[in-house]
Design a protein around this motif. Structure first.
Motif, PDB file in Angstrom:
ATOM      1  N   ALA B 178      -1.374 -28.505 -20.060  1.00 45.50           N
ATOM      2  CA  ALA B 178      -1.981 -28.011 -21.305  1.00 45.50           C
ATOM      3  C   ALA B 178      -3.397 -27.471 -21.085  1.00 45.50           C
ATOM      4  O   ALA B 178      -3.806 -26.525 -21.746  1.00 45.50           O
ATOM      5  CB  ALA B 178      -1.999 -29.129 -22.346  1.00 45.50           C
ATOM      6  N   LYS B 179      -4.114 -28.054 -20.144  1.00 37.75           N
ATOM      7  CA  LYS B 179      -5.503 -27.607 -19.952  1.00 37.75           C
ATOM      8  C   LYS B 179      -5.647 -26.648 -18.757  1.00 37.75           C
ATOM      9  O   LYS B 179      -6.756 -26.239 -18.426  1.00 37.75           O
ATOM     10  CB  LYS B 179      -6.418 -28.821 -19.796  1.00 37.75           C
ATOM     11  N   ASP B 180      -4.533 -26.289 -18.151  1.00 34.18           N
ATOM     12  CA  ASP B 180      -4.563 -25.451 -16.944  1.00 34.18           C
ATOM     13  C   ASP B 180      -4.896 -24.009 -17.290  1.00 34.18           C
ATOM     14  O   ASP B 180      -4.230 -23.397 -18.125  1.00 34.18           O
ATOM     15  CB  ASP B 180      -3.197 -25.524 -16.245  1.00 34.18           C
ATOM     16  N   THR B 181      -5.911 -23.461 -16.652  1.00 29.98           N
ATOM     17  CA  THR B 181      -6.298 -22.078 -16.960  1.00 29.98           C
ATOM     18  C   THR B 181      -6.015 -21.134 -15.793  1.00 29.98           C
ATOM     19  O   THR B 181      -6.495 -20.004 -15.762  1.00 29.98           O
ATOM     20  CB  THR B 181      -7.809 -22.008 -17.294  1.00 29.98           C
ATOM     21  N   ASN B 182      -5.252 -21.598 -14.828  1.00 31.95           N
ATOM     22  CA  ASN B 182      -4.946 -20.737 -13.690  1.00 31.95           C
ATOM     23  C   ASN B 182      -4.078 -19.550 -14.106  1.00 31.95           C
ATOM     24  O   ASN B 182      -3.374 -19.597 -15.114  1.00 31.95           O
ATOM     25  CB  ASN B 182      -4.223 -21.544 -12.601  1.00 31.95           C
ATOM     26  N   ARG B 183      -4.107 -18.526 -13.293  1.00 33.14           N
ATOM     27  CA  ARG B 183      -3.344 -17.318 -13.596  1.00 33.14           C
ATOM     28  C   ARG B 183      -1.839 -17.622 -13.630  1.00 33.14           C
ATOM     29  O   ARG B 183      -1.118 -17.140 -14.484  1.00 33.14           O
ATOM     30  CB  ARG B 183      -3.637 -16.277 -12.508  1.00 33.14           C
ATOM     31  N   VAL B 213       8.324 -28.352 -22.607  1.00 37.18           N
ATOM     32  CA  VAL B 213       6.901 -28.438 -22.211  1.00 37.18           C
ATOM     33  C   VAL B 213       6.507 -27.185 -21.431  1.00 37.18           C
ATOM     34  O   VAL B 213       5.441 -26.595 -21.643  1.00 37.18           O
ATOM     35  CB  VAL B 213       6.648 -29.702 -21.352  1.00 37.18           C
ATOM     36  N   PHE B 214       7.398 -26.785 -20.534  1.00 41.99           N
ATOM     37  CA  PHE B 214       7.124 -25.583 -19.729  1.00 41.99           C
ATOM     38  C   PHE B 214       7.006 -24.349 -20.622  1.00 41.99           C
ATOM     39  O   PHE B 214       6.152 -23.495 -20.410  1.00 41.99           O
ATOM     40  CB  PHE B 214       8.253 -25.359 -18.709  1.00 41.99           C
ATOM     41  N   VAL B 215       7.885 -24.272 -21.618  1.00 45.44           N
ATOM     42  CA  VAL B 215       7.859 -23.116 -22.531  1.00 45.44           C
ATOM     43  C   VAL B 215       6.556 -23.124 -23.320  1.00 45.44           C
ATOM     44  O   VAL B 215       5.851 -22.112 -23.404  1.00 45.44           O
ATOM     45  CB  VAL B 215       9.081 -23.148 -23.481  1.00 45.44           C
ATOM     46  N   LYS B 216       6.242 -24.280 -23.850  1.00 43.30           N
ATOM     47  CA  LYS B 216       5.053 -24.393 -24.711  1.00 43.30           C
ATOM     48  C   LYS B 216       3.762 -24.061 -23.959  1.00 43.30           C
ATOM     49  O   LYS B 216       2.864 -23.419 -24.506  1.00 43.30           O
ATOM     50  CB  LYS B 216       4.974 -25.814 -25.287  1.00 43.30           C
ATOM     51  N   HIS B 217       3.692 -24.504 -22.704  1.00 41.39           N
ATOM     52  CA  HIS B 217       2.429 -24.365 -21.979  1.00 41.39           C
ATOM     53  C   HIS B 217       2.449 -23.262 -20.919  1.00 41.39           C
ATOM     54  O   HIS B 217       1.583 -23.215 -20.044  1.00 41.39           O
ATOM     55  CB  HIS B 217       2.032 -25.708 -21.362  1.00 41.39           C
ATOM     56  N   GLY B 218       3.435 -22.396 -21.006  1.00 38.90           N
ATOM     57  CA  GLY B 218       3.408 -21.169 -20.206  1.00 38.90           C
ATOM     58  C   GLY B 218       3.637 -21.331 -18.721  1.00 38.90           C
ATOM     59  O   GLY B 218       3.000 -20.632 -17.916  1.00 38.90           O
TER      60      GLY B 218
END
Lengths: 188, 304
Positions: B178-183, B213-218
């Motif tokens: 959820a907090k991951d900002t990587n490309r 979870v994967f869908v929600k958080h990209g």
């Protein structure tokens, strides 16, 4: 008047019988006392384990296979020795086992039940000799535990794991590969 | 067997022949000269081979110490000469059976010795045949953790332990992703949420727990194993799932015909994946034990 008293007596007896049946079969919901007792026993195991493991040097985060093997073997032997009188049911008492059976059978019906049984029965671990305080053979598969079941079962400390071997549900010390207790007829 | 309809086999052969004829010219036109190196060794790399890109190897279900595993290891080492990856992801079942020091040598270290000596770092996830204590094994780089996060070149990798997805692990995964900002967000683990395997197939329990979870958080791409073949699954809610479980023993013919999940697959022989991340693109090439390319392509990152 006499007839009415008889009816009252009969009704009272029936009410008593019903209440007793509810108490025995747990219609009132989860057996919280059994689970609390189970967690107390788990905590006692963890305490013992921490004391024993504290006597060994910690594994380095990048260990050689020799270091891993030596650590596992030493921990397993020490735990087995310290629990040499352990018997099946010491932790998974009959009452706790009954509650866990209830949890699994409530959560797994229909297709879910079928899928759980398929997962368990396809595992390559059917020949494992299940005994309390015995080693889990390292060459045998550690069956995947369905995540939804893990959410339903009582939570364990990180050193312990639930694992199925056919219809038996085992409590395993993960790093020592030691069966600390088990229950039968766990599958719905 | 390639999962192609029999009546399209001829067209496939023609396409491969044409690709073989023209791709070398196309690659030779690249300014970095990568195709020249490939041609020199007789190995074709379809990946861009850009300077500074993240280059990787992905495979799983390998650790048997079999002749076939060694042969595949040799092909991995050959490709390393022309596509110098420095990272390898293992999708689990890395060591079957016992894991004594002799086993680790036979089933892992000796097989991948040229790669280890070249500095390739392996990052493992654990399968149902792996002892949890392998998280301490020096060459698996798990640092004592059964699940962990790894970051390279603005790409985040989540190694999960799908044999024991308990609440603690799920909570950790959700909070980290959820907090991951990587490309890029990539996950790798053993049990495939989507697979056309006859033996195992899609793990519905794992899917129910982590796909949302994967869908929600990209999460962009997921690498798994367990089924002993290669499969590229059609995108599921925008996520690209791969089954890369052909590192040690193939389960021939296990990939279901006409599975609605399959984009393409290969279950005739062992295989591994080469991956290259170049900013917004992930390129992949799948190579069999004979050195042939059995799948390749590019995935563009979803916009945030």
């Amino acid at each position: 008047m006499k007839r009415i008293s008889k009816y009252w007596a009969l009704a009272f007896c029936m009410a008593l019988f019903t209440l007793s049946a509810v108490g025995q079969k747990g219609f009132s919901g989860p057996d919280r006392a059994a689970l609390a007792d189970f967690q107390k026993r788990i905590a006692a195991y963890s305490k013992l384990r921490a004391r024993i493991a504290g006597g060994f040097q910690k594994l380095p985060l990048k260990a050689t296979p020799e270091q891993i093997e030596a650590h596992k073997s030493a921990l397993q032997k020490a735990l087995m020795a310290s629990r040499r009188n352990a018997r099946r049911g010491d932790i998974l008492t009959p009452r706790a086992a009954a509650e866990i059976q209830r949890i699994i059978s409530t959560g797994y019906v229909g297709e879910d039940r079928k899928r759980l049984r398929e997962t368990v029965f396809e595992a390559e671990n059917k020949t494992v000799q299940v005994r309390a305080n015995a080693a889990y053979p390292e060459a045998s598969e550690l069956l995947e535990m369905p995540p939804s079941l893990l959410l339903a079962l009582p939570k364990l400390p990180k050193e312990l794991r639930w694992r199925f071997v056919v219809d038996r549900l085992l409590l395993i010390d993960s790093d020592a590969l030691l069966i600390i207790d088990y229950m039968t007829k766990a599958l719905p | 067997m390639m999962k192609r309809k029999t009546n399209s086999l001829f067209a496939w052969i023609i396409a491969v022949a044409l690709f073989g004829t023209f791709s070398a010219d196309a690659l030779s036109a690249q300014s970095d000269g990568s195709a020249v190196a490939s041609a020199a060794s007789g190995l074709r790399v379809t990946l861009p081979k850009k300077d500074g890109s993240l280059k990787m190897l992905v495979f799983g279900d390998s650790g048997r110490g079999s002749k076939e595993q060694y042969e595949l290891g040799k092909v991995m080492a050959d490709y390393h000469q022309v596509f110098p990856y420095d990272t390898a992801l293992l999708t689990g079942d890395n060591i079957y059976g016992t894991d004594t020091a002799a086993d680790m040598k036979l089933k892992f270290e000796d097989v991948y010795r040229p790669l280890l000596d070249s500095g390739v770092k392996f990052y493992a996830s654990l399968g149902n045949h792996d002892a949890p204590t392998q998280r301490f094994y020096q060459h698996f780089n798990m640092n004592g953790k059964e699940y962990y996060r790894l970051e390279k070149n603005n790409v985040a990798f989540y190694a999960l332990n799908s044999t024991y997805l308990d609440k603690t692990q799920l909570d950790w995964m959700v909070s980290e992703i959820a907090k991951d900002t990587n490309r890029w967000k990539i996950a790798f683990f053993h049990h495939p949420p989507f697979s056309s395997g006859g033996r195992h197939g899609s793990d519905k329990d794992v899917k129910a727990m982590i796909h949302p979870v994967f869908v929600k958080h990209g999460v962009d791409v997921v690498f798994t194993g367990h089924d002993h073949f290669y499969e590229r699954v059609k995108p599921q809610d925008g996520i690209h799932y791969f089954v890369a479980g052909a590192g040690g023993k193939i389960r021939k013919g296990d990939l279901k015909d006409r599975s609605p999940l399959t984009a393409t697959g290969f279950d005739a022989d062992l295989s591994f994946m080469l991956i290259e991340f170049t900013e917004d693109e992930m390129h992949f090439q799948v190579i069999s034990r004979s050195g042939a390319t059995v799948d390749s392509g590019m995935i563009r990152r979803k916009p945030n």
